[in-house]
Design a protein around this motif. Structure first.
Motif: not given
Lengths: 257, 271
Positions: B107-135
């Motif tokens: 969902p919103e709000p979104r951030v621009e990165f390398l021309g891609l529009s990315l969801s801020q909340e989505g980025l955090w969720s992705a980080f959470g899964i990646l970090a918790k999964g990896t550990i």
């Protein structure tokens, strides 16, 4: 021995040494030549390296040192096309027929090898039926293998490699787990086959019955090579290699054709 | 007739092993503090640690860095080769793959990165899964590499996992080697007849093999059960050997989750 100069030996193993990845060395320099049409029994105690040697004959295992040639063609596990031809030339019948038979019907199972060699159509059918007739199992072509008796399954297993028209037939413990009648039936079949034969066995009377020549593999090397009857009658050689004749069996009084 | 052949001895300079049991292909033999701890102690410590990691808020990036550091310290103490641990961690890739998609659909709000529009909340969720999964994966890999499968099962039993489940798991372990052997003998027999599976057109053959293997395993199961019954099996397997667990073992093992829990508490307070 003149003809051997023209035709290469069916099997030529030279200086073959092998160690398993865990460091256990099983073969310590095996030398063995088998001429076309010869029937040889490979004898030796458990753990002598017999199965390991067999696994080298068709490139399932790659030699640590030394070479294997089948009908003049070198076994090279790197060369896929040559390996295919090697596996056609060396027909291995494994000890447990259940390892070999896995298709829904006997016919499909016997056809499995030839199909892998690119045989199709009427030729395939002919090859399959010919192989089944050689082992007396043609009437069972459409039966599922697991409904056959153990002796019948062993015979079908022999047919599955005969269908590939091998240069040399390698049998791992062909008489194990067979009742005396099945054992004799298999001997009759093997005796009638016109093929070079290497038979790994603990069944010494069977070796005497079917193979005029025997070699003893012990602790990873061939320690004796000669006429089967001479080897079986050499008491000290037999004892040194943990080979024993069944109770009451005297090779000297046996009629060998 | 009698030959005296020359013996060719191959150079096999291999690492030492003292007899691995079945199902121990993940086990890496070392003599370390981590290896010597009783299995159930390690298992409990690993589970508690993973819970702590999962309960940590995703925004506490520093906490995850510390957790990862803690796992690396354990790997170091256990004397496990890092490349091996990293290679085994590749197993998590399919599981975290969908995490990569989250920033695109969040969902919103979104951030621009390398021309891609990315969801801020989505980025955090992705980080959470990646970090918790990896550990989590790194912890499990360390546990598996330092604990023999047999000890692990015994450990599970002592911490109250139902007996039947442990029995089923131990049979799986005992017979997986047998079935794998069956499978590899069938494979050798197939290859000896010139077959090697390369693609979809070979699936029929593989399916037939799988079917044959299933029937053989099923029949073997029945034979094994009958053989057990004829030796008086009545539903329970009595284990005579029980590992001794000391308070010191618990203190050593629980050091990891306790340190992690303190960090989690700090993370919750400071955020």
């Amino acid at each position: 021995m003149d003809h051997t100069l023209k035709t290469p030996p069916s099997l030529d193993v030279s200086g073959l040494a092998y160690a398993y990845p865990d460091g256990n060395q099983a073969l310590y320099g095996v030398n063995l030549q088998i001429q076309p049409g010869e029937r040889v029994a490979l004898l030796g105690p458990n753990g002598a390296g017999k199965t390991t040697l067999v696994m080298h004959l068709n490139g399932i295992l790659a030699a640590g040192l030394g070479t294997v040639h089948v009908g003049g063609l070198a076994v090279n596990t790197e060369d896929k096309d040559a390996l295919r031809e090697i596996r056609r030339r060396v027909g291995i019948v494994f000890q447990d027929p259940d390892d070999q038979l896995f298709m829904p019907t006997v016919r499909e199972d016997v056809a499995f090898g030839p199909i892998n060699m690119g045989v199709t159509g009427a030729e395939l059918e002919a090859q399959v039926m010919q192989a089944l007739e050689l082992v007396g199992m043609a009437d069972y072509a459409d039966r599922p293998p697991h409904h056959l008796s153990f002796g019948q399954r062993r015979r079908v297993a022999v047919a599955t490699v005969l269908a590939m028209k091998p240069e040399i037939l390698v049998l791992d413990e062909p008489s194990s787990n067979l009742d005396p009648a099945s054992r004799r039936e298999l001997a009759d079949i093997l005796r009638d086959l016109d093929i070079t034969l290497l038979m790994v066995t603990h069944d010494l009377p069977y070796a005497l019955e079917l193979c005029s020549r025997s070699v003893i593999l012990s602790q990873g090397t061939i320690v004796a090579d000669g006429k089967t009857i001479d080897i079986l009658c050499n008491d000290s050689l037999m004892a040194e290699n943990r080979l024993e004749l069944p109770f009451g069996f005297d090779p000297k009084n046996t009629l060998v054709k | 007739m009698k030959l005296s052949p020359e013996r060719v001895v191959l150079d096999t300079n291999n690492a030492h092993e003292h007899g691995h049991g079945v199902g121990d292909h993940l086990y890496v033999h070392r003599h370390s503090l981590v290896h010597d701890l009783p299995a159930q102690v390690k298992t409990v410590a690993a589970i508690v640690f993973i819970f702590v990691v999962v309960l940590t808020p995703v925004h506490a990036v520093g906490a995850f860095a510390v957790y990862l550091g803690l796992v690396f310290v354990v790997v170091k103490i256990a004397d496990l080769p890092f490349p091996l641990v990293l290679r085994r961690m590749l197993i998590e890739i399919p599981f975290v793959l969908f995490a990569v998609l989250m920033p695109f659909f969040g969902p919103e709000p979104r951030v621009e990165f390398l021309g891609l529009s990315l969801s801020q909340e989505g980025l955090w969720s992705a980080f959470g899964i990646l970090a918790k999964g990896t550990i989590g994966v790194a912890t499990s890999i360390t546990l598996a590499a330092t604990t023999r499968a047999r000890d692990l099962l015994q450990g599970l039993e002592t911490i109250g996992v139902p007996d039947l489940l442990v029995q089923i798991a131990s049979f799986m372990l005992r017979y997986s080697a047998v079935v794998t052997d069956d499978l590899s003998r069938m494979k050798v027999a197939r290859e000896s007849r010139g077959f090697s599976a390369t693609g979809v057109k070979h699936w029929k053959v593989l399916a037939n093999s799988a079917g044959a293997l299933f029937i053989r395993s099923y029949e073997r199961g029945e034979r094994v059960h009958l053989a057990m019954l004829s030796r008086g099996y009545n539903g329970t397997i009595i284990d005579l050997y029980k590992p001794v667990v000391t308070k010191k073992d618990w203190r050593t093992a629980m050091a990891l989750p306790i340190v992690a829990a303190s960090i989690m508490v700090i993370a919750w307070i400071t955020l």
